[in-house]
Each structure stands twice: as structure tokens, then as C-alpha cells.
Design a protein around this motif. Structure first.
Motif, PDB file in Angstrom:
ATOM      1  N   SER A 190      24.078  -3.128 -10.696  1.00  0.00           N
ATOM      2  CA  SER A 190      23.280  -3.757  -9.635  1.00  0.00           C
ATOM      3  C   SER A 190      23.135  -2.743  -8.507  1.00  0.00           C
ATOM      4  O   SER A 190      24.085  -2.019  -8.192  1.00  0.00           O
ATOM      5  N   ILE A 191      21.931  -2.705  -7.949  1.00  0.00           N
ATOM      6  CA  ILE A 191      21.649  -1.681  -6.929  1.00  0.00           C
ATOM      7  C   ILE A 191      20.819  -2.248  -5.780  1.00  0.00           C
ATOM      8  O   ILE A 191      20.121  -3.254  -5.937  1.00  0.00           O
ATOM      9  N   GLU A 192      20.950  -1.586  -4.634  1.00  0.00           N
ATOM     10  CA  GLU A 192      20.026  -1.788  -3.522  1.00  0.00           C
ATOM     11  C   GLU A 192      19.328  -0.456  -3.283  1.00  0.00           C
ATOM     12  O   GLU A 192      19.983   0.584  -3.341  1.00  0.00           O
ATOM     13  N   ALA A 193      18.027  -0.522  -3.036  1.00  0.00           N
ATOM     14  CA  ALA A 193      17.286   0.731  -2.903  1.00  0.00           C
ATOM     15  C   ALA A 193      16.234   0.595  -1.823  1.00  0.00           C
ATOM     16  O   ALA A 193      15.748  -0.505  -1.543  1.00  0.00           O
ATOM     17  N   GLU A 194      15.906   1.721  -1.237  1.00  0.00           N
ATOM     18  CA  GLU A 194      14.860   1.713  -0.216  1.00  0.00           C
ATOM     19  C   GLU A 194      13.980   2.933  -0.429  1.00  0.00           C
ATOM     20  O   GLU A 194      14.475   3.994  -0.833  1.00  0.00           O
ATOM     21  N   GLY A 195      12.688   2.758  -0.201  1.00  0.00           N
ATOM     22  CA  GLY A 195      11.809   3.900  -0.377  1.00  0.00           C
ATOM     23  C   GLY A 195      10.374   3.550  -0.057  1.00  0.00           C
ATOM     24  O   GLY A 195      10.078   2.437   0.390  1.00  0.00           O
ATOM     25  N   ARG A 210       9.317   5.752  -4.138  1.00  0.00           N
ATOM     26  CA  ARG A 210      10.034   7.031  -3.982  1.00  0.00           C
ATOM     27  C   ARG A 210      11.216   6.782  -3.066  1.00  0.00           C
ATOM     28  O   ARG A 210      11.051   6.451  -1.894  1.00  0.00           O
ATOM     29  N   LEU A 211      12.396   6.894  -3.633  1.00  0.00           N
ATOM     30  CA  LEU A 211      13.576   6.405  -2.928  1.00  0.00           C
ATOM     31  C   LEU A 211      14.046   7.353  -1.829  1.00  0.00           C
ATOM     32  O   LEU A 211      14.068   8.579  -2.003  1.00  0.00           O
ATOM     33  N   SER A 212      14.435   6.725  -0.714  1.00  0.00           N
ATOM     34  CA  SER A 212      15.088   7.483   0.356  1.00  0.00           C
ATOM     35  C   SER A 212      16.556   7.099   0.448  1.00  0.00           C
ATOM     36  O   SER A 212      17.359   7.807   1.040  1.00  0.00           O
ATOM     37  N   SER A 213      16.911   5.940  -0.124  1.00  0.00           N
ATOM     38  CA  SER A 213      18.334   5.610  -0.210  1.00  0.00           C
ATOM     39  C   SER A 213      18.575   4.694  -1.407  1.00  0.00           C
ATOM     40  O   SER A 213      17.667   4.006  -1.883  1.00  0.00           O
ATOM     41  N   LEU A 214      19.822   4.746  -1.852  1.00  0.00           N
ATOM     42  CA  LEU A 214      20.201   3.957  -3.030  1.00  0.00           C
ATOM     43  C   LEU A 214      21.693   3.664  -2.927  1.00  0.00           C
ATOM     44  O   LEU A 214      22.475   4.528  -2.515  1.00  0.00           O
ATOM     45  N   ARG A 215      22.068   2.435  -3.283  1.00  0.00           N
ATOM     46  CA  ARG A 215      23.487   2.093  -3.270  1.00  0.00           C
ATOM     47  C   ARG A 215      23.802   1.300  -4.531  1.00  0.00           C
ATOM     48  O   ARG A 215      23.113   0.319  -4.846  1.00  0.00           O
ATOM     49  N   VAL A 216      24.781   1.754  -5.277  1.00  0.00           N
ATOM     50  CA  VAL A 216      25.238   0.968  -6.427  1.00  0.00           C
ATOM     51  C   VAL A 216      26.143  -0.130  -5.880  1.00  0.00           C
ATOM     52  O   VAL A 216      27.128   0.151  -5.203  1.00  0.00           O
ATOM     53  N   VAL A 217      25.797  -1.389  -6.154  1.00  0.00           N
ATOM     54  CA  VAL A 217      26.587  -2.519  -5.652  1.00  0.00           C
ATOM     55  C   VAL A 217      27.696  -2.842  -6.646  1.00  0.00           C
ATOM     56  O   VAL A 217      28.856  -2.980  -6.285  1.00  0.00           O
ATOM     57  N   SER A 266       0.835  -1.215   0.000  1.00  0.00           N
ATOM     58  CA  SER A 266       0.000   0.000   0.000  1.00  0.00           C
ATOM     59  C   SER A 266       0.864   1.257   0.000  1.00  0.00           C
ATOM     60  O   SER A 266       2.043   1.209   0.377  1.00  0.00           O
ATOM     61  N   ASP A 267       0.232   2.326  -0.384  1.00  0.00           N
ATOM     62  CA  ASP A 267       0.931   3.616  -0.417  1.00  0.00           C
ATOM     63  C   ASP A 267       1.523   3.934   0.957  1.00  0.00           C
ATOM     64  O   ASP A 267       0.890   3.697   1.985  1.00  0.00           O
ATOM     65  N   GLY A 268       2.724   4.433   0.944  1.00  0.00           N
ATOM     66  CA  GLY A 268       3.366   4.834   2.187  1.00  0.00           C
ATOM     67  C   GLY A 268       4.223   3.751   2.816  1.00  0.00           C
ATOM     68  O   GLY A 268       5.056   4.048   3.667  1.00  0.00           O
ATOM     69  N   GLU A 269       4.029   2.488   2.409  1.00  0.00           N
ATOM     70  CA  GLU A 269       4.843   1.424   3.004  1.00  0.00           C
ATOM     71  C   GLU A 269       6.284   1.529   2.534  1.00  0.00           C
ATOM     72  O   GLU A 269       6.545   1.808   1.367  1.00  0.00           O
ATOM     73  N   LEU A 270       7.204   1.261   3.463  1.00  0.00           N
ATOM     74  CA  LEU A 270       8.627   1.289   3.122  1.00  0.00           C
ATOM     75  C   LEU A 270       9.051  -0.081   2.619  1.00  0.00           C
ATOM     76  O   LEU A 270       8.702  -1.103   3.217  1.00  0.00           O
TER      77      LEU A 270
END
Ligand code: NSS
Length: 434
Positions: free
Chosen positions: A73-78, A93-100, A16-20
Motif C-alpha cells: 500500500s502506498i501514498e503518492a504525490e505528483g 510523475r511522482l514527486s513523493s512516495l511513501r510505502v504504508v 489537466s496536465d501539470g496539476e498536482l
């Protein structure tokens, strides 16, 4: 709120909307529009759009999003947000991103030639189309195995290095075996025939090798062969096994891989109709008549080749069995038809929509003398087949079997044009690569 551990793109699309959510995968597409950087992330389950807003995002996040090139390759959170324009109707909508692992200038950009793509098959396999086909293939393999296990057949492990031809000498691949000549297996059939004398109903799934003379859309040099053999079964008993097995496989694919078939734009009616229908039997004689009516210059005794098979199957939605062939067209092991000794008790399963043969099977000649004479008649050396002939000397039994070209079944079920895309690493004449 802390995001839980990594979820798949498929799972994220159900949130649902808003879930991380935390995601990992590869950059499938990337574009920059106004203030947004859109990264479409791909994993084994699908794709999802991720967004970084240049104005509201921290500097490090914007920089990492800029660095994330196609196929990195990436890890992402949002947080999940509904967006009708995004594939699947949602974006993250990303709050963090890491290129692996960075991907520098990925060599596939779209529009490349087939030759070029085949040279980089190891990268091409990441394409969404091939991914969908491989997913269907895995389900096909799973369903085939399950069919035999659930129905009480024994799986056996035949060898790949062999001494003699099963399907004729012209397609054998020779191998140097410590100074002696051996061959790569064309078929496990003779070994399966050995095993029925102890296990009665056996099957195996192995690579088979054919040094095919011509290049076609449905021939591989190395293909996956599912073979089964059973004591006490006649040709028609074995045809029912083939029909049940094919239907069980299609049912599993329709149950589990519908999205993949839709992605591949596979028409579903023929598969659904196949599930509902009984497979008919068309004898070789009838097929010749049909072909003559269609204008083919063909007479009794001629081979029914790829073009003829296409003509016989292109207007159909359901497979049929082609049966009762002239003996000179088929291998020596097929049982002679006593009522008409010109014929043998062989059957092929012809896939509809122009695909043609996917299964070849027969009742086996179980009489020592008849088999011996056929071997001689085919100018083969009976000494090479002594162990095979022995099976007819010690407790011979009526028996039948078949071989299914797994890659051909996948080709038909996915509705693709060329068999090479039904298998991840097709061996091609110019390149055994990768
Ligand atoms: O040559 S077959 O028709 N039959 C046999 O090998 C039997 N000895 C099998 C058996 O009764 N145990 O091959 C069986 C199937 C055929 O119907 C095709 O679907 C597939 O194997 N086949 C191939 N698939 C892909 N590429 C090539 N070259 C190929 N040749 C056969």
C-alpha cells in the motif's frame, strides 16, 4: 502549489496536465524501463500509472519506489501528464512516495491454478476482474432494494434458524439447537406469507442455504435470496413485478456500471434488448415440445433440469417465464390450477444465453383443505405446518410470491462462467474458507 487531499485514480485521470494530485492505493504492476520506474497504482475506482525518473528524482524517492513491491500500500504525490501509452491516457510523475504497508512476495503472480486461487480467496479478491464483479453486485443489490422501497413494499426480517422445510427435505442443513434439530433457512417464504396479513406487500434479502447434492456452475450452498410476497396478487400480477424488478436492475447497471461490464467483456446487446422487450410466457407443455424438437429424450412429467434450461435459453437474448408445471415437480404450497388439476400456478424466470432459472415463484394455495391434502400427499407431517395452515384458517387471501437468486442474477448480468465469482466468499464443499 500544494496538492489537495487524496483523489481517486478515476478523478486523477480527469485532471489537466501539470496539476498536482495525491493518490493512495496498492501497487498493481511495476516495471523498470531505461531510467524510469513505472508503478501502476490501483484503488477501488481503477488504476493509474505513476512514474519515477531515476535521474531527476531525489534519492529517497527512487529508493522508496524500488522498495514498493507488488500489492504494497502506498501514498503518492505528483503531477498529471498526458501519455498515450499509459492506461487511461495519463500518468502521474511522482514527486513523493511513501510505502504504508509493505507486501512481501505477494502470492498471486498470474497463471496460478483455480485451486490455489480459491485457497487464497482473501487475496484473490483484489484482482481487477473480481473487483469489477463486486462493483456490479453492489449496484444490483442497491437497485433491487430501491425497486421495492420506491414501489411501497415493506422490508421484513425473517429468521435464518428454522423448524421446517420449504423446498423439500433433501437440501436441508441441520443445526443442533440446544439438543433439538433445527435447520438453516432454505427460503423466507413462509415467514413472508405470515407478514402479508399485516403489511400486504413484503420483501426480504437474506442468505439461504441448500445442501445441494451435485456441484454445478450455478449452485451455491449459501446464496443470497431476495424474496417478495403480496396479498391480493395472482400469479400474473407477480410475474409483472419480477419483470419490472429485473428491468429496473439492468437499467441501473447499464447506467452506472458500464465500464465494469466492458472490462468483463460482457456483450451489451442482450441486456439492452431485455430492457426493450416484454418477457414472454412459455408453459411447461410448450417447453417439453420445444425440447423434444431439439432432440431431447424427455416426456411430459419429467423435470426440466440444468441441461434442458440451457438448451431452451442459449439462443435467446431476453428472459422468459416458464409456467404451469406438473404439480409433482413443484413444492406443495403452489396453488392448484382448477381447470387442470395436474398443474400448479408456478413460474420460473429463465435468464437467456444459457443461464437458466434465476427466479422461482408461484401463486400460493390459499384453501385450507387443498393445502392440507397436499401436505399429506407429500408425506409431510401437517403438525409441522400448523402455523402455516393457520394462515388459511383466519382470513385467507389470494396471494403470490417469488424468490430471486441474487448471485445468479449477478452471474448473468456480468456474463461470467461460474456462480462462485458472483459472491465474494463462496462456501465450497471442501473448504469453508475464509
Ligand atoms: O427453490 S426456489 O426456486 N424457490 C424458493 O425457494 C421459493 N420458496 C422462493 C419464494 O417463492 N419465496 O429458489 C428461488 C431461487 C431460484 O430461482 C434460484 O435463482 C435461487 O433461488 N437458488 C439458488 N441460487 C444459488 N444456489 C443455489 N443452490 C440455489 N437454489 C436456489
Amino acid at each position: 502549489m500544494e496538492a489537495e487531499n487524496f483523489v481517486s485514480t478515476r478523478e486523477a485521470l480527469t485532471r489537466s496536465d501539470g496539476e498536482l494530485v495525491r493518490l493512495r492505493g496498492w501497487v498493481y504492476r511495476k516495471r523498470e524501463l531505461a531510467n524510469n520506474i513505472f508503478i501502476v497504482l490501483r484503488d477501488s475506482e481503477g488504476i493509474i500509472q505513476c512514474v519515477v525518473n531515476r535521474e531527476s528524482a531525489p534519492k529517497e524517492l527512487v529508493e522508496e519506489a524500488e522498495r514498493a513491491t507488488i500489492e504494497s500500500s502506498i501514498e503518492a504525490e505528483g503531477s498529471v501528464a498526458t501519455d498515450a501509452r499509459a492506461p487511461g491516457g495519463k500518468e502521474v510523475r511522482l514527486s513523493s512516495l511513501r510505502v504504508v504497508g509493505l507486501s512481501e512476495n505477494f502470492p498471486i503472480k498470474g497463471g496460478e491454478s483455480l485451486d490455489y486461487l480459491l485457497d487464497i480467496r482473501h487475496l484473490w479478491l483484489r484482482s481487477r476482474k473480481l473487483t469489477q464483479i463486486m462493483r456490479v453486485r453492489a449496484t444490483v443489490l442497491d437497485a433491487l432494494r430501491r425497486y421495492f422501497i420506491d414501489n411501497g413494499w415493506w422490508e421484513v426480517s425473517p429468521p435464518i434458524l428454522t423448524q421446517s422445510a420449504v423446498e423439500g427435505g433433501s437440501t436441508l442443513f441441520p443445526v443442533d439447537f440446544f439438543g433439538r434439530k433445527a435447520y438453516l433457512s432454505q427460503s423466507a417464504q413462509f415467514y413472508l406469507e405470515v407478514m402479508i396479513f399485516s403489511l400486504e406487500r413484503v420483501w426480504s434479502l437474506t442468505p439461504s442455504f441448500r445442501a445441494e447434492r451435485s456441484r454445478t456452475r450455478r449452485h451455491l450452498y449459501e446464496y443470497w435470496h431476495l424474496e417478495a410476497e403480496a396479498a391480493w396478487m395472482d400469479m400474473h400480477d407477480m410475474m409483472r413485478v419480477v419483470e419490472d424488478m429485473v428491468k429496473a436492475t439492468i437499467k441501473e447497471v447499464l447506467d452506472k456500471r458500464l465500464e465494469e461490464l466492458e472490462f468483463l467483456k460482457r456483450k451489451l446487446d442482450p441486456l439492452e434488448e431485455t430492457l426493450r422487450s416484454k418477457f414472454k410466457e412459455v408453459t411447461y407443455d410448450e417447453a417439453i415440445e420445444r425440447l423434444q424438437k431439439k432432440g431431447f429424450n424427455i416426456k411430459w412429467g419429467d423435470d426440466i433440469g440444468a441441461d434442458e434450461e440451457r438448451a431452451l435459453t442459449e439462443d435467446l437474448n431476453v428472459p422468459f417465464f416458464l409456467t404451469m408445471f406438473p404439480k409433482h415437480l413443484k413444492s406443495f404450497y403452489m396453488k392448484a390450477y382448477d381447470q387442470d388439476p395436474r398443474l400448479v400456478l408456478g413460474f420460473d424466470l429463465e435468464a437467456p444465453e444459457g443461464y437458466g432459472e434465476i427466479v422461482g415463484g408461484s401463486q400460493r394455495e390459499d384453501r385450507y383443505d387443498v393445502l392440507y391434502n397436499r401436505i399429506v400427499e407429500e408425506k409431510l407431517n401437517p403438525a409441522d405446518y400448523q402455523w402455516y395452515l393457520d394462515l388459511r384458517r383466519y382470513g385467507s387471501v389470494p396471494h403470490s410470491g417469488f424468490g430471486l437468486g441474487v448471485d445468479r442474477l449477478v452471474m448473468w448480468i456480468t456474463g461470467i462462467e461460474h456462480i462462485r465469482d458472483a459472491i465474494p466468499f463462496p462456501r465450497l464443499r471442501e473448504r469453508i474458507y475464509p
